[in-house]
Design an enzyme around this catalytic site. Structure first.
Site, PDB file in Angstrom:
ATOM      1  CG  HIS A  20      -9.055 -55.354 -28.243  1.00 17.69           C
ATOM      2  ND1 HIS A  20      -9.865 -55.057 -29.315  1.00 17.69           N
ATOM      3  CD2 HIS A  20      -8.866 -54.173 -27.581  1.00 17.69           C
ATOM      4  CE1 HIS A  20     -10.150 -53.772 -29.310  1.00 17.69           C
ATOM      5  NE2 HIS A  20      -9.566 -53.218 -28.263  1.00 17.69           N
ATOM      6  CG  ASP A  22     -12.033 -53.781 -32.411  1.00 17.57           C
ATOM      7  OD1 ASP A  22     -13.270 -53.940 -32.521  1.00 17.57           O
ATOM      8  OD2 ASP A  22     -11.523 -52.683 -32.106  1.00 17.57           O
ATOM      9  CE  LYS A  23      -5.516 -57.853 -34.073  1.00 18.86           C
ATOM     10  NZ  LYS A  23      -5.763 -58.101 -35.467  1.00 18.86           N
ATOM     11  CD  GLU A  48     -15.716 -57.554 -43.211  1.00 21.63           C
ATOM     12  OE1 GLU A  48     -15.052 -57.267 -42.201  1.00 21.63           O
ATOM     13  OE2 GLU A  48     -15.291 -57.405 -44.368  1.00 21.63           O
ATOM     14  CD  GLU A  61     -20.247 -59.862 -49.294  1.00 21.53           C
ATOM     15  OE1 GLU A  61     -21.106 -59.341 -48.536  1.00 21.53           O
ATOM     16  OE2 GLU A  61     -19.059 -59.515 -49.309  1.00 21.53           O
ATOM     17  CE  LYS A 172      -6.512 -50.598 -26.607  1.00 25.05           C
ATOM     18  NZ  LYS A 172      -7.451 -49.459 -26.870  1.00 25.05           N
ATOM     19  CG  PHE A 241      -9.246 -54.008 -17.976  1.00 28.57           C
ATOM     20  CD1 PHE A 241     -10.481 -54.296 -18.542  1.00 28.57           C
ATOM     21  CD2 PHE A 241      -8.146 -53.983 -18.828  1.00 28.57           C
ATOM     22  CE1 PHE A 241     -10.627 -54.537 -19.898  1.00 28.57           C
ATOM     23  CE2 PHE A 241      -8.271 -54.217 -20.192  1.00 28.57           C
ATOM     24  CZ  PHE A 241      -9.519 -54.506 -20.723  1.00 28.57           C
ATOM     25  CG  ASP A 249     -14.839 -51.355 -25.208  1.00 28.09           C
ATOM     26  OD1 ASP A 249     -15.382 -50.248 -25.261  1.00 28.09           O
ATOM     27  OD2 ASP A 249     -13.929 -51.652 -24.407  1.00 28.09           O
ATOM     28  CB  ALA A 250     -19.327 -53.360 -29.874  1.00 30.93           C
ATOM     29  NE  ARG A 255     -13.935 -51.221 -33.823  1.00 31.39           N
ATOM     30  CZ  ARG A 255     -15.074 -51.148 -33.120  1.00 31.39           C
ATOM     31  NH1 ARG A 255     -16.059 -50.371 -33.522  1.00 31.39           N
ATOM     32  NH2 ARG A 255     -15.226 -51.873 -32.032  1.00 31.39           N
ATOM     33  CE  LYS A 256      -8.010 -51.824 -31.532  1.00 30.15           C
ATOM     34  NZ  LYS A 256      -9.253 -51.116 -31.942  1.00 30.15           N
ATOM     35  CE  LYS A 276     -10.947 -56.807 -46.625  1.00 25.24           C
ATOM     36  NZ  LYS A 276     -10.380 -55.448 -46.842  1.00 25.24           N
ATOM     37  CE  LYS A 280     -12.590 -60.993 -51.560  1.00 25.97           C
ATOM     38  NZ  LYS A 280     -12.993 -62.274 -52.173  1.00 25.97           N
ATOM     39  CG  ASP A 282      -8.142 -53.840 -49.196  1.00 24.61           C
ATOM     40  OD1 ASP A 282      -7.552 -52.909 -49.785  1.00 24.61           O
ATOM     41  OD2 ASP A 282      -9.351 -53.808 -48.917  1.00 24.61           O
TER      42      ASP A 282
END
Length: 388
Positions: A20, A22-23, A48, A61, A172, A241, A249-250, A255-256, A276, A280, A282
């Site tokens: 995917h 995003d993955k 990123e 960074e 998915k 598919f 898809d971009a 985003r997941k 990260k 961090k 998060d």
């Protein structure tokens, strides 16, 4: 979530496969993080990635003493995922890799870690993080998201071993389970619906794909006691598919976040994990909150629990810690909170040491969920001193 005992409800979680878009970006970001930590365990990384047809861009960074070959890491990660030919919509050999990496802001560095011993390192940013655990299975994870992850993993395994040659990397899954309430805990009764969409070669029929997915994926993952003649299957519901991955898809890192955590159960503070380093919060704060939650459930102090922690940039100690056992605790939540304070040091430096977060373990966490797999230190419950 409140309800009367034995009242039933439906809950759904999804997952996505390695291919995917995003993955892909999550895995690329964490592959770079791992290499930075491998060469320099004190690296400061916020990496990123973005991808579209034939292109990957790195941005962020990074301050490290290591010599990082960004191009090679990106290509090796894409190759490992399985995009190795333009007929699949993406080729690691020919894609364009753009790098826009700068060093960490000196304003952040002086406020967080410069001139401090590791135990006093401040949080890399403000924010709130959650950890969740439930006694519905041995992993202390929701079955909805565990089944969804395992189906994607199984498709990847069958693709790689050649048993289902028509499968391609992008996929998915979505699983809906009927639950009943039991004194604040949730008990899975049956699988209500399974949705699978997976990229495929153009030479396979829908009928063959649906048969293969049901027989070799779903039945291999979901115990038969959860499947019945009323279970609904939406397998390849779009019908076609072939175009998948970044061509379809971009993709973007981070985003997941619900796939990465608890599939919609519990709560989420909004911060992504991948790319990260452990200063961090998060990431490290969310891992620690999961460690706390799983430790409480494993100690049978409660059947289900949500932990919240919050931080301020440059400050080592958490601003707040919150415990909600959904009424399942053997002691009041206020007592559970005392147990947490007694047993866990949730300063970023202490978390890094306890959970060995300076090791290059992150790329594996970027696929099939960050929680529920005991290969990670934050999934190993701590033996608790409950004398408070």
């Amino acid at each position: 979530m409140a309800g009367f005992d034995n009242e039933t409800f439906l809950f759904t979680s999804e997952s996505v496969g390695e291919g995917h878009p995003d993955k892909m970006c999550d895995q690329i970001s964490d592959a770079i993080l791992d290499e930075c930590l491998r060469q320099d365990p004190s690296s400061k990384v916020a990496c990123e990635a973005a991808t579209k047809t034939g292109m990957v861009m790195l941005l962020g960074e990074i301050t490290t003493k290591g010599n990082i070959d960004y191009q090679q890491i990106v290509r090796d990660t894409i190759k490992e995922i399985g995009f190795d030919d333009s007929s699949k919509g993406f080729d690691y050999k020919t894609c364009n890799v753009l790098v826009a990496i700068e060093q960490q802001s000196p304003n952040i560095a002086q406020g967080v870690h410069e001139g401090r011993v590791e135990g006093d390192v401040g949080a890399g940013d403000q924010g709130l993080m959650f950890g969740y655990a439930t006694d519905e299975n041995e992993d202390s994870m929701p079955l909805t998201v565990i089944f969804a992850h395992k189906m994607n993993y199984e498709m990847s395994r069958l693709r790689r071993n050649g048993k289902l040659k028509w499968i391609r990397p992008d996929s998915k899954t979505q699983v809906t389970i009927e639950y009943k309430m039991d004194g604040g805990a949730v008990v899975p009764i049956r699988v209500h619906t399974v949705v699978i969409s997976v990229q495929h070669s153009p030479d396979v029929t829908n009928e063959q794909m649906r048969e293969d997915l049901k027989e070799h994926v779903i039945k291999a993952v979901v115990p038969s006691k959860y499947l019945d003649d009323k279970t609904i299957y939406h397998l390849q519901p779009s019908g076609l598919f072939v175009i998948g991955g970044p061509q379809g898809d971009a993709g973007l890192t981070g985003r997941k976040i619900i796939v990465d955590s608890y599939g919609g159960w519990g709560a989420h503070g909004g911060g992504a994990f991948s790319g990260k380093d452990p200063t961090k919060v998060d990431r490290s704060g969310a891992y620690a909150a999961r460690w706390v939650a799983k430790s409480l459930v494993s100690a049978k102090l409660c059947r289900r629990v949500l932990i919240q922690v919050s931080y301020a940039i440059g400050i080592a100690s958490p601003i707040s810690i919150h415990v909600d056992s959904y009424g399942t605790g053997t002691v009041p939540d206020s007592t559970l909170l005392k147990i947490v304070h007694k047993n866990f040091d949730l300063k970023p430096g202490a978390i890094m040491k306890s959970l060995k977060l300076k090791q290059p373990v992150y790329k594996e966490s970027a696929k099939y969920g960050h929680f529920g797999r005991d290969q990670f230190e934050w999934e190993k419950p701590k033996k608790l001193d409950v004398d408070v």
